[in-house]
Design an enzyme around this catalytic site. Structure first.
Site, PDB file in Angstrom:
ATOM      1  N   ASN A  98       0.870  -1.171   0.000  1.00 13.60           N
ATOM      2  CA  ASN A  98       0.000   0.000   0.000  1.00 13.60           C
ATOM      3  C   ASN A  98       0.911   1.227   0.000  1.00 13.60           C
ATOM      4  OD1 ASN A  98      -1.794   2.069   0.465  1.00 13.60           O
ATOM      5  ND2 ASN A  98      -2.167   1.554   2.613  1.00 13.60           N
TER       6      ASN A  98
ATOM      7  N   LYS B 135       0.157   4.223  -0.179  1.00 11.55           N
ATOM      8  CA  LYS B 135      -0.473   5.429   0.367  1.00 11.55           C
ATOM      9  C   LYS B 135      -0.260   6.589  -0.613  1.00 11.55           C
ATOM     10  CE  LYS B 135       0.544   3.673   4.929  1.00 11.55           C
ATOM     11  NZ  LYS B 135       0.093   3.807   6.290  1.00 11.55           N
TER      12      LYS B 135
ATOM     13  N   HIS C 267      -9.518   1.310   4.663  1.00 13.50           N
ATOM     14  CA  HIS C 267      -8.250   1.512   5.379  1.00 13.50           C
ATOM     15  C   HIS C 267      -8.506   2.443   6.564  1.00 13.50           C
ATOM     16  CE1 HIS C 267      -4.164   2.696   6.316  1.00 13.50           C
ATOM     17  NE2 HIS C 267      -3.767   1.616   5.662  1.00 13.50           N
TER      18      HIS C 267
ATOM     19  N   GLU D 152      -6.932   4.828   7.683  1.00 15.04           N
ATOM     20  CA  GLU D 152      -6.700   6.254   7.416  1.00 15.04           C
ATOM     21  C   GLU D 152      -7.934   6.875   6.755  1.00 15.04           C
ATOM     22  OE1 GLU D 152      -2.976   5.728   5.383  1.00 15.04           O
ATOM     23  OE2 GLU D 152      -2.036   5.180   7.283  1.00 15.04           O
TER      24      GLU D 152
ATOM     25  N   GLU E 233      -5.608  -4.844  10.429  1.00 15.75           N
ATOM     26  CA  GLU E 233      -4.595  -3.817  10.625  1.00 15.75           C
ATOM     27  C   GLU E 233      -4.882  -3.048  11.918  1.00 15.75           C
ATOM     28  OE1 GLU E 233      -2.537  -2.715   6.689  1.00 15.75           O
ATOM     29  OE2 GLU E 233      -4.213  -1.373   6.966  1.00 15.75           O
TER      30      GLU E 233
ATOM     31  N   GLY F 145       2.203   2.265  10.639  1.00 13.31           N
ATOM     32  CA  GLY F 145       3.147   3.369  10.478  1.00 13.31           C
ATOM     33  C   GLY F 145       3.833   3.788  11.767  1.00 13.31           C
TER      34      GLY F 145
ATOM     35  N   SER G 271       3.224  -2.187  10.405  1.00 14.91           N
ATOM     36  CA  SER G 271       4.665  -2.226  10.683  1.00 14.91           C
ATOM     37  C   SER G 271       5.298  -3.581  10.390  1.00 14.91           C
ATOM     38  CB  SER G 271       4.937  -1.784  12.123  1.00 14.91           C
ATOM     39  OG  SER G 271       4.529  -0.436  12.300  1.00 14.91           O
TER      40      SER G 271
HETATM   41  C1  PEP Z   1      -0.819   0.244   5.837  1.00 11.16           C
HETATM   42  O1  PEP Z   1      -0.820   1.435   5.539  1.00 11.16           O
HETATM   43  O2  PEP Z   1      -1.712  -0.486   5.396  1.00 11.16           O
HETATM   44  C2  PEP Z   1       0.256  -0.264   6.676  1.00 11.16           C
HETATM   45  C3  PEP Z   1       0.178  -1.480   7.131  1.00 11.16           C
HETATM   46  O3  PEP Z   1       1.293   0.606   6.958  1.00 11.16           O
HETATM   47  P1  PEP Z   1       2.703   0.234   7.644  1.00 11.16           P
HETATM   48  O4  PEP Z   1       3.182  -1.063   7.054  1.00 11.16           O
HETATM   49  O5  PEP Z   1       3.594   1.384   7.277  1.00 11.16           O
HETATM   50  O6  PEP Z   1       2.470   0.115   9.105  1.00 11.16           O
END
Ligand code: PEP
Length: 259
Positions: free
Chosen positions: A12, A14, A99, A101, A171, A177, A215
């Site tokens: 992803n 972003k 997501h 976000e 998630e 992040g 992460s």
């Molecule tokens: C994501 O944005 O779906 C995600 C898992 O981000 P990160 O791997 O940076 O934590």
């Protein structure tokens, strides 16, 4: 315990990327993916304007591509929105919906996420439906309630056949992040719960890929992917570096062999 499945690793991006740097990244991922074990499937979800570039550089490779969101509408006077059918025009196969976000910054409800998942399925694409709890919700002991409600809001709108075509990504919001991944035990526990929730919808639905995101890095990927109900990962930050993303894909291959 679930049976061993092919692993799926989806990047992803972003809101990151520029044409020149994307080209380097996409070419490296396409080349590296060619060397992965057959048990690993790889995808990248890019910002909408770069779908054409992904199509041009990934066609013929083992990497599939997709978008990070779509409109809940099919077409019309919805300025700024992108319809699922438009994503199809660029040869995509995946769309992330729900997501955290988008839930947080765009106030997307689980009901809206469910409608988006329907639009994605109608267009013949695979929705990657994201669910996850905040730190406060985890600390209050309501993780299962939260992720169960988020998943059910989608499942209730889908037929069994449609539900069997989705991908679910767990998630935890506190892990996205932040550099602070869930432990493999924490992630497996939630995945097992989600698996039982999917199974309640039907035997075919129980087998949908359940990705972990939050992460994931080359150092923790294999341990996470070895868990019986973790079928791969949704990768944010680490998907922007070809070396790290490919190392995570390799870890998926190793976990799939070990399983
Ligand atoms: C994501 O944005 O779906 C995600 C898992 O981000 P990160 O791997 O940076 O934590």
């Amino acid at each position: 315990m679930s049976k061993q499945r092919t692993k799926l690793v989806v990047g992803n991006w972003k809101m990151h990327g520029r044409l020149a740097e994307n080209a380097v990244l996409l070419q490296a991922v396409a080349q590296g993916a060619g060397e992965l074990s057959a048990d690993v499937r790889v995808g990248v979800c890019v910002p909408g304007p770069y779908l054409a570039q992904a199509q041009s550089l990934l066609s013929g490779s083992r990497v599939v591509w997709g978008a990070q969101d779509v409109s809940a509408f099919t077409q019309g006077a919805y300025t700024g929105e992108v319809a699922a059918s438009m994503v199809v025009d660029f040869g995509a196969s995946l769309v992330i919906v729900g997501h955290s976000e988008r839930r947080a910054y765009h106030r997307e409800s689980s009901e809206l996420v469910a409608v988006k998942a329907q639009r994605v399925l109608e267009a013949g694409l695979t929705p990657v439906v994201c669910v996850g709890e905040t730190l406060e919700e985890r600390e209050a002991g309501s993780t299962e309630q939260v992720v169960g409600d988020q998943l059910d809001a989608v499942l209730v709108k889908l037929s069994d056949v449609e539900a069997a075509r989705i991908v679910v990504a767990y998630e935890p919001v506190w892990a996205i992040g932040t550099g602070k991944s869930a432990t493999s035990e924490q992630a497996q526990a939630v995945h097992a719960f989600l698996r039982s929730r999917l199974a309640a919808k039907g035997a075919a639905v129980a087998d949908v890929p359940l990705l972990y995101g939050g992460s994931v890095k080359p150092e923790n990927a294999e341990e996470l992917f070895r868990q019986p109900d973790i079928d791969g990962g949704l990768i944010g930050g680490a998907s922007l570096k070809a070396q790290d993303f490919l190392a995570i894909c390799k870890a998926a291959g190793a976990a799939s062999v070990a399983g």
